[in-house]
Design a protein around this motif. Sequence first.
Motif, PDB file in Angstrom:
ATOM      1  N   ILE A 240       9.441 -15.985   2.232  1.00 35.77           N
ATOM      2  CA  ILE A 240       8.636 -15.107   2.564  1.00 35.77           C
ATOM      3  C   ILE A 240       9.432 -13.604   2.595  1.00 35.77           C
ATOM      4  CG2 ILE A 240       7.598 -14.149   4.811  1.00 35.77           C
ATOM      5  CD1 ILE A 240       6.705 -16.999   5.391  1.00 35.77           C
ATOM      6  N   THR A 241      10.579 -13.766   3.107  1.00 38.32           N
ATOM      7  CA  THR A 241      11.743 -12.751   3.139  1.00 38.32           C
ATOM      8  C   THR A 241      11.919 -12.180   1.731  1.00 38.32           C
ATOM      9  OG1 THR A 241      12.856 -13.799   4.969  1.00 38.32           O
ATOM     10  CG2 THR A 241      13.829 -11.952   3.981  1.00 38.32           C
ATOM     11  N   ALA A 242      12.001 -13.082   0.775  1.00 38.06           N
ATOM     12  CA  ALA A 242      12.359 -12.662  -0.586  1.00 38.06           C
ATOM     13  C   ALA A 242      11.235 -11.630  -1.075  1.00 38.06           C
ATOM     14  CB  ALA A 242      12.594 -13.601  -1.170  1.00 38.06           C
ATOM     15  N   VAL A 243       9.913 -12.570  -0.883  1.00 38.30           N
ATOM     16  CA  VAL A 243       8.735 -11.848  -1.372  1.00 38.30           C
ATOM     17  C   VAL A 243       8.396 -10.483  -0.684  1.00 38.30           C
ATOM     18  CG1 VAL A 243       6.117 -12.056  -1.145  1.00 38.30           C
ATOM     19  CG2 VAL A 243       7.304 -14.049  -1.804  1.00 38.30           C
ATOM     20  N   VAL A 244       8.816 -10.395   0.746  1.00 37.57           N
ATOM     21  CA  VAL A 244       8.586  -8.913   1.424  1.00 37.57           C
ATOM     22  C   VAL A 244       9.534  -7.974   0.822  1.00 37.57           C
ATOM     23  CG1 VAL A 244       8.826  -8.015   3.551  1.00 37.57           C
ATOM     24  CG2 VAL A 244       7.650  -9.958   3.396  1.00 37.57           C
ATOM     25  N   ILE A 245      10.895  -8.497   0.741  1.00 34.04           N
ATOM     26  CA  ILE A 245      11.738  -7.574  -0.013  1.00 34.04           C
ATOM     27  C   ILE A 245      11.296  -7.075  -1.320  1.00 34.04           C
ATOM     28  CG2 ILE A 245      14.216  -7.314  -0.862  1.00 34.04           C
ATOM     29  CD1 ILE A 245      14.847  -8.985   1.657  1.00 34.04           C
ATOM     30  N   VAL A 246      10.900  -8.180  -2.125  1.00 36.24           N
ATOM     31  CA  VAL A 246      10.680  -7.586  -3.614  1.00 36.24           C
ATOM     32  C   VAL A 246       9.517  -6.760  -3.554  1.00 36.24           C
ATOM     33  CG1 VAL A 246       9.691  -8.533  -5.797  1.00 36.24           C
ATOM     34  CG2 VAL A 246      11.578  -9.521  -4.760  1.00 36.24           C
ATOM     35  N   ALA A 247       8.379  -7.027  -2.770  1.00 35.02           N
ATOM     36  CA  ALA A 247       7.351  -6.242  -2.636  1.00 35.02           C
ATOM     37  C   ALA A 247       7.583  -4.832  -2.010  1.00 35.02           C
ATOM     38  CB  ALA A 247       6.280  -6.833  -1.638  1.00 35.02           C
ATOM     39  N   VAL A 248       8.357  -4.820  -1.101  1.00 37.30           N
ATOM     40  CA  VAL A 248       8.529  -3.308  -0.552  1.00 37.30           C
ATOM     41  C   VAL A 248       9.368  -2.645  -1.726  1.00 37.30           C
ATOM     42  CG1 VAL A 248      10.086  -1.975   1.003  1.00 37.30           C
ATOM     43  CG2 VAL A 248       8.915  -3.985   1.825  1.00 37.30           C
ATOM     44  N   ALA A 249      10.383  -3.433  -2.377  1.00 35.13           N
ATOM     45  CA  ALA A 249      11.001  -2.783  -3.496  1.00 35.13           C
ATOM     46  C   ALA A 249      10.239  -2.208  -4.525  1.00 35.13           C
ATOM     47  CB  ALA A 249      12.067  -3.511  -4.016  1.00 35.13           C
ATOM     48  N   ALA A 250       9.195  -3.022  -4.856  1.00 29.30           N
ATOM     49  CA  ALA A 250       8.429  -2.848  -6.135  1.00 29.30           C
ATOM     50  C   ALA A 250       7.391  -1.637  -5.525  1.00 29.30           C
ATOM     51  CB  ALA A 250       7.418  -4.062  -6.343  1.00 29.30           C
ATOM     52  N   PHE A 251       7.098  -1.428  -4.372  1.00 29.26           N
ATOM     53  CA  PHE A 251       5.895  -0.473  -3.937  1.00 29.26           C
ATOM     54  C   PHE A 251       6.820   0.809  -4.170  1.00 29.26           C
ATOM     55  CE2 PHE A 251       4.301   1.499  -0.084  1.00 29.26           C
ATOM     56  CZ  PHE A 251       3.011   1.767  -0.458  1.00 29.26           C
ATOM     57  N   TYR A 252       7.926   0.690  -3.716  1.00 33.32           N
ATOM     58  CA  TYR A 252       8.752   1.912  -3.400  1.00 33.32           C
ATOM     59  C   TYR A 252       8.954   2.418  -4.942  1.00 33.32           C
ATOM     60  CZ  TYR A 252      12.210   5.219  -2.516  1.00 33.32           C
ATOM     61  OH  TYR A 252      13.334   6.520  -2.444  1.00 33.32           O
ATOM     62  N   TRP A 253       9.176   1.478  -5.732  1.00 34.14           N
ATOM     63  CA  TRP A 253       9.340   1.788  -7.224  1.00 34.14           C
ATOM     64  C   TRP A 253       8.218   2.482  -7.974  1.00 34.14           C
ATOM     65  CZ3 TRP A 253       6.822  -0.079 -11.659  1.00 34.14           C
ATOM     66  CH2 TRP A 253       7.206   0.524 -12.955  1.00 34.14           C
ATOM     67  N   TRP A 254       7.066   1.970  -7.520  1.00 30.23           N
ATOM     68  CA  TRP A 254       5.644   2.333  -7.900  1.00 30.23           C
ATOM     69  C   TRP A 254       5.410   3.800  -7.416  1.00 30.23           C
ATOM     70  CZ3 TRP A 254       1.161   3.776  -5.091  1.00 30.23           C
ATOM     71  CH2 TRP A 254       0.098   3.974  -5.867  1.00 30.23           C
ATOM     72  N   LEU A 255       5.886   4.287  -6.236  1.00 29.23           N
ATOM     73  CA  LEU A 255       5.662   5.239  -5.744  1.00 29.23           C
ATOM     74  C   LEU A 255       6.354   6.217  -6.281  1.00 29.23           C
ATOM     75  CD1 LEU A 255       5.760   4.691  -1.904  1.00 29.23           C
ATOM     76  CD2 LEU A 255       3.606   5.454  -3.189  1.00 29.23           C
ATOM     77  N   ARG A 256       7.698   6.121  -6.706  1.00 26.67           N
ATOM     78  CA  ARG A 256       8.714   6.962  -6.948  1.00 26.67           C
ATOM     79  C   ARG A 256       8.586   7.287  -8.540  1.00 26.67           C
ATOM     80  NH1 ARG A 256      11.691  10.178  -3.538  1.00 26.67           N
ATOM     81  NH2 ARG A 256      13.306  10.341  -5.072  1.00 26.67           N
ATOM     82  N   THR A 257       7.951   6.378  -9.127  1.00 23.68           N
ATOM     83  CA  THR A 257       8.195   6.357 -10.827  1.00 23.68           C
ATOM     84  C   THR A 257       7.564   7.739 -11.420  1.00 23.68           C
ATOM     85  OG1 THR A 257       7.939   3.824 -10.991  1.00 23.68           O
ATOM     86  CG2 THR A 257       7.605   5.146 -12.847  1.00 23.68           C
ATOM     87  N   PRO A 258       6.624   8.108 -11.111  1.00 23.68           N
ATOM     88  CA  PRO A 258       5.858   9.409 -11.673  1.00 23.68           C
ATOM     89  C   PRO A 258       6.917  10.526 -11.443  1.00 23.68           C
ATOM     90  CG  PRO A 258       4.447   8.784  -9.984  1.00 23.68           C
ATOM     91  CD  PRO A 258       5.449   7.669 -10.143  1.00 23.68           C
ATOM     92  N   GLY A 259       7.688  10.433 -10.662  1.00 19.01           N
ATOM     93  CA  GLY A 259       8.678  11.554 -10.396  1.00 19.01           C
ATOM     94  C   GLY A 259       7.822  12.290  -9.344  1.00 19.01           C
ATOM     95  N   THR A 260       8.646  13.063  -8.459  1.00 17.95           N
ATOM     96  CA  THR A 260       8.331  13.711  -7.342  1.00 17.95           C
ATOM     97  C   THR A 260       7.970  15.227  -7.721  1.00 17.95           C
ATOM     98  OG1 THR A 260      10.416  14.057  -6.349  1.00 17.95           O
ATOM     99  CG2 THR A 260       9.077  12.388  -5.590  1.00 17.95           C
ATOM    100  N   THR A 261       7.514  15.793  -6.754  1.00 18.23           N
ATOM    101  CA  THR A 261       7.373  17.153  -6.935  1.00 18.23           C
ATOM    102  C   THR A 261       8.682  17.969  -7.076  1.00 18.23           C
ATOM    103  OG1 THR A 261       5.568  17.478  -5.362  1.00 18.23           O
ATOM    104  CG2 THR A 261       6.758  19.595  -5.625  1.00 18.23           C
ATOM    105  N   ILE A 262       8.643  18.998  -8.022  1.00 23.64           N
ATOM    106  CA  ILE A 262      10.115  19.500  -8.365  1.00 23.64           C
ATOM    107  C   ILE A 262      10.685  20.236  -7.323  1.00 23.64           C
ATOM    108  CG2 ILE A 262       9.690  19.854 -10.706  1.00 23.64           C
ATOM    109  CD1 ILE A 262       9.114  22.809 -10.051  1.00 23.64           C
ATOM    110  N   TRP A 263      12.041  20.286  -6.879  1.00 25.36           N
ATOM    111  CA  TRP A 263      12.648  20.771  -6.076  1.00 25.36           C
ATOM    112  C   TRP A 263      12.902  22.204  -5.826  1.00 25.36           C
ATOM    113  CZ3 TRP A 263      13.663  18.154  -1.622  1.00 25.36           C
ATOM    114  CH2 TRP A 263      13.450  16.758  -1.610  1.00 25.36           C
ATOM    115  N   THR A 264      12.963  22.906  -7.182  1.00 23.91           N
ATOM    116  CA  THR A 264      13.022  24.246  -7.142  1.00 23.91           C
ATOM    117  C   THR A 264      12.367  24.791  -8.295  1.00 23.91           C
ATOM    118  OG1 THR A 264      14.829  23.907  -8.540  1.00 23.91           O
ATOM    119  CG2 THR A 264      15.503  24.162  -6.132  1.00 23.91           C
ATOM    120  N   ILE A 265      11.909  25.908  -7.957  1.00 26.35           N
ATOM    121  CA  ILE A 265      11.077  26.784  -9.123  1.00 26.35           C
ATOM    122  C   ILE A 265      11.799  27.987  -9.325  1.00 26.35           C
ATOM    123  CG2 ILE A 265       8.739  25.986  -8.498  1.00 26.35           C
ATOM    124  CD1 ILE A 265       8.345  28.764  -7.175  1.00 26.35           C
ATOM    125  N   LYS A 266      11.483  28.592 -10.646  1.00 25.58           N
ATOM    126  CA  LYS A 266      12.353  29.810 -10.750  1.00 25.58           C
ATOM    127  C   LYS A 266      11.758  30.804 -10.326  1.00 25.58           C
ATOM    128  CE  LYS A 266      14.405  31.453 -14.977  1.00 25.58           C
ATOM    129  NZ  LYS A 266      13.458  32.940 -15.118  1.00 25.58           N
TER     130      LYS A 266
END
Lengths: 271, 412
Positions: A240-266
């Motif tokens: 269960i722990t392994a599944v939870v850790i993998v799920a959390v990591a996958a979820f985080y990866w899914w959230l981050r993949t498209p890239g976030t809002t840019i940090w600075t603009i010109k």
Amino acid sequence: MNPRVETFRRFTARHIVNHWVMMIAFAGLVITGMPQKFAGEAWAKGIVLIMGGVERVRFVHHLLGTIMALQLVWHVLEGVWLHLVKRLGMPMVPRIADVKEFMQQIKFNIGMEKHPPRMDRYGFAEKLEYLALVWGTAMMVLTGLLLLYPVRWSSLFPGEVILAAKAAHGGEAILAFLSVLTWHVYFVHIRHWNTAIFTGKLDAESYAEEHPLELARLRRDEEPAPRPSEVWRVVVFVAITAVVIVAVAAFYWWLRTPGTTIWTIKVPGWS
Amino acid sequence: MESKHRTGAAYLLAVAAAILLGGQGLAADDGACLECHGSEQQVTDAAAAMDLKLSQERIEQLVRRAPQAGAPHAGISCLDCHPKAGEIPHPAGMLKESPCVTCHEDELKQVNKSTHRDPKGGNDLRAPCWACHRAHDVRAVKDPHSATSPFNIASRCLNCHDKREYLVGVHGHGVQLGGLDFAATCVSCHGGHDILAPSEAGSRVARRNISFTCGKCHGRVAEAYRESVHGAALTEQDNADVPTCVDCHEAHRTLDPLLPRFRLGSPEMCGRCHNNKAMMVKYKISTAVYDTYVADFHGTTAELFRAASPDQPLNKAVCYDCHGYHDVESVRAAGDKLIKERLLVKCQVCHPQATAAFLTAWTSHYQPSPTKYPLIYWVKVFYWLVIPGTIGFFLVYIALDVWGRRRHRRSS
């Protein structure tokens, strides 16, 4: 503490650390969150100014939110470990008896009942707060992640959901803050000055008033001995722990993949 | 006392005799005038002889300053401009004469059409020639030491007009600190001899004309402005509500719009009109645009960012990042489809991964209602009910508990 006062151990180091982490994270989240909800107010700007800018306020808010989210995951795994492997009961889960005790307490308070309810390890006030905390944390983590990755979520839901999550995040925050200010402060600061969650010990008198059933068992030394762990239970827990850790990591990866809002603009003239 | 009067009279007699004897010839080289007006000491002596008490400032003013060699007035003698100065002691009111008009008749006509005119149409101007050009050290306009040179003119105008904020504006800085003689001075915008109050239709700074005045240097933006929803309403309908250049940029304290301070202050600037219910109702424009901006992610951040770091560049959208500035267009006129297309491009500037779906994560400045964005509305209603309900329940329970415990303590 007066050495003649008889005390009983109520909380273990695990409980105490959990409470400290939750308390600091909660207070920090309120302090860094409320100015963002009430951005137009002078006090909100004052807090932001003291903390050194809205970016730092946001960073601290996200950091503490992450800590609280991890604590929630940790708590679920902890519950599985204690219940499944250590085979302990789940004293926080509400029962019909809690409703009865609540009604009895009200009747006692208005004089319709001669005796207050005899409560076990956790009374209805504590269970209510616990459930509100678990539900509230889950709610805040979920809505918070919706706010943090709007571009990602808008590929799944209509964007309106993100804005509804924003409204819910703010509403739930006020509800949680005011609940702690009223319910929590009353029961552990005003009704009794209860330091058990910091010292781990509660004096016999308070114990007798608030948890007489458990106290009776403690006095008779009747706490059931933990049943032995079995290998398959440990294996299931690890799985269960392994599944939870993998799920959390996958979820985080899914959230981050498209890239976030840019940090600075010109900014013209500033680069 | 007696003897002092007598010496004074003797002194004046001597000067008068000198002038009479010398005639016009002496006037040409100003020799007689210099007997009294040659130095501070001479002025002081003459004043003492005439039993006058003069301030140090006045004494300094009365010393004759010779025109610079080659200056336009180099060949002119004292009596040319002060014809009554031949009489000793000088007659009262002598200084109110306007001798310049003898040669500068056209200029007088111009000034008499301006706000500095003599109300009677004569030569008693509200701002006499020397208020701007100086009395004695008159120089050519192109001379950098001239009173009316770009560097010096502000100090002349500021003597009467309290607009010192010009000096800290971008134009004042340009002229005074940057040494840019082509940056705007008072006269660049207000004119010189033909200056008119902004309330007069022909004024360079009348609402209708401002964009053309600024456009002398800022041609392209002035043109873009005149085609915008604001500018068109002004030129076509003479609308009194729309902003002109100076409503956003300020006439005198003009802030460099590239500075973060300008960017951070801009939502409030737009809000001055767009948050004004009385004004917006005329055009059926929602005043929620400002409140919804501040309540939304960008606006909240901008608001808090400004409080802590007003001089740091902000990377969150402000009004003009989406709506444009000089070329602001009516959203209604552009139409929903075009707006969505353009908006996505704007979003992608900061959110490179944004898709058309992302656009729905914004209420287009609408306040959620049962018909517009009902989900958000009902979540809000939910918390409006649940928060007071829950906390009310807690408080009632706590009150009962306190009351009950007191009663039981007393009875036991």
